[in-house]
Motif scaffolding. Sequence first.
Motif, PDB file in Angstrom:
ATOM      1  N   GLU A   1       0.430   5.594  -0.009  1.00  0.00           N
ATOM      2  CA  GLU A   1      -0.438   6.769   0.044  1.00  0.00           C
ATOM      3  C   GLU A   1       0.158   7.847  -0.851  1.00  0.00           C
ATOM      4  O   GLU A   1       1.326   8.199  -0.704  1.00  0.00           O
ATOM      5  CB  GLU A   1      -0.551   7.291   1.482  1.00  0.00           C
TER       6      GLU A   1
ATOM      7  N   GLN B   1       0.837  -1.188   0.000  1.00  0.00           N
ATOM      8  CA  GLN B   1       0.000   0.000   0.000  1.00  0.00           C
ATOM      9  C   GLN B   1       0.876   1.243   0.000  1.00  0.00           C
ATOM     10  O   GLN B   1       1.870   1.295   0.703  1.00  0.00           O
ATOM     11  CB  GLN B   1      -0.913   0.031   1.224  1.00  0.00           C
TER      12      GLN B   1
ATOM     13  N   THR C   1      -4.749   9.513  -1.543  1.00  0.00           N
ATOM     14  CA  THR C   1      -5.367   8.342  -2.163  1.00  0.00           C
ATOM     15  C   THR C   1      -4.502   7.135  -1.848  1.00  0.00           C
ATOM     16  O   THR C   1      -3.277   7.187  -2.006  1.00  0.00           O
ATOM     17  CB  THR C   1      -5.483   8.510  -3.687  1.00  0.00           C
ATOM     18  N   LEU C   2      -5.127   6.062  -1.393  1.00  0.00           N
ATOM     19  CA  LEU C   2      -4.430   4.829  -1.079  1.00  0.00           C
ATOM     20  C   LEU C   2      -4.391   3.946  -2.321  1.00  0.00           C
ATOM     21  O   LEU C   2      -5.437   3.621  -2.894  1.00  0.00           O
ATOM     22  CB  LEU C   2      -5.142   4.098   0.067  1.00  0.00           C
ATOM     23  N   HIS C   3      -3.202   3.589  -2.751  1.00  0.00           N
ATOM     24  CA  HIS C   3      -3.034   2.675  -3.884  1.00  0.00           C
ATOM     25  C   HIS C   3      -2.541   1.344  -3.349  1.00  0.00           C
ATOM     26  O   HIS C   3      -1.590   1.300  -2.577  1.00  0.00           O
ATOM     27  CB  HIS C   3      -2.029   3.236  -4.901  1.00  0.00           C
TER      28      HIS C   3
ATOM     29  N   ASN D   1      -3.586  13.409  -3.871  1.00  0.00           N
ATOM     30  CA  ASN D   1      -4.469  13.473  -5.033  1.00  0.00           C
ATOM     31  C   ASN D   1      -4.752  14.935  -5.395  1.00  0.00           C
ATOM     32  O   ASN D   1      -4.339  15.856  -4.686  1.00  0.00           O
ATOM     33  CB  ASN D   1      -5.759  12.686  -4.788  1.00  0.00           C
TER      34      ASN D   1
END
Length: 189
Positions: free
Chosen positions: A97, A95, A106-108, A100
């Motif tokens: 962060e 994960q 936004t967490l990817h 955005n």
Amino acid sequence: LITAAFRDTPHPGDAVLQGSFEGDEPFAIAAAFAGKHNWGEPTAAFLDQHYTALSFLSEAGLRFWLPAYLCADVRGELTTADPLFGLIHGFSVMQVELPNDAGGITLHRSGGDVLLGPPRYGAMTWEDASRHRLSVFCREEAAAIVAYLHWRTRHDDSVHEAPRITVALDRFWRDRAEHAPPHTDLAAY
């Protein structure tokens, strides 16, 4: 151990080295390895120059050329190439962060049960893709990879990767080293 495990791994043929046909890099990688039929011959400098090869070669190309990278890594000769990524990526969820456009975060997520890309790959997850790609290794080859992964967990540069290595060992590699078809079955086929 690596040399013994991959000693009889056949060269797949230059025509099937390229694993992707998107962009120029896969073609360039396949061309760089074409005409070379002994995985022990390329120098560490050549392997470093082609540090993305293990991602862009076909599964058969990966199986044939991986031991060159593993041996060079164990000898401490690589400066750019790192064979570890391709052996453990996809089994653990990562994960990150990222900021955005709205000023938030936004967490990817990537790896594990995260979908690879539904428009193209349907319900395939990152782990599904990794299992598919790495299923080319026979029992003896997988056992050598397990030994390499254990070595990497003790290697100074890999301490931060130890949890991901352990997950890959638990989710795929140990079972592969125990239950994959042996080299004799592949040779008999």
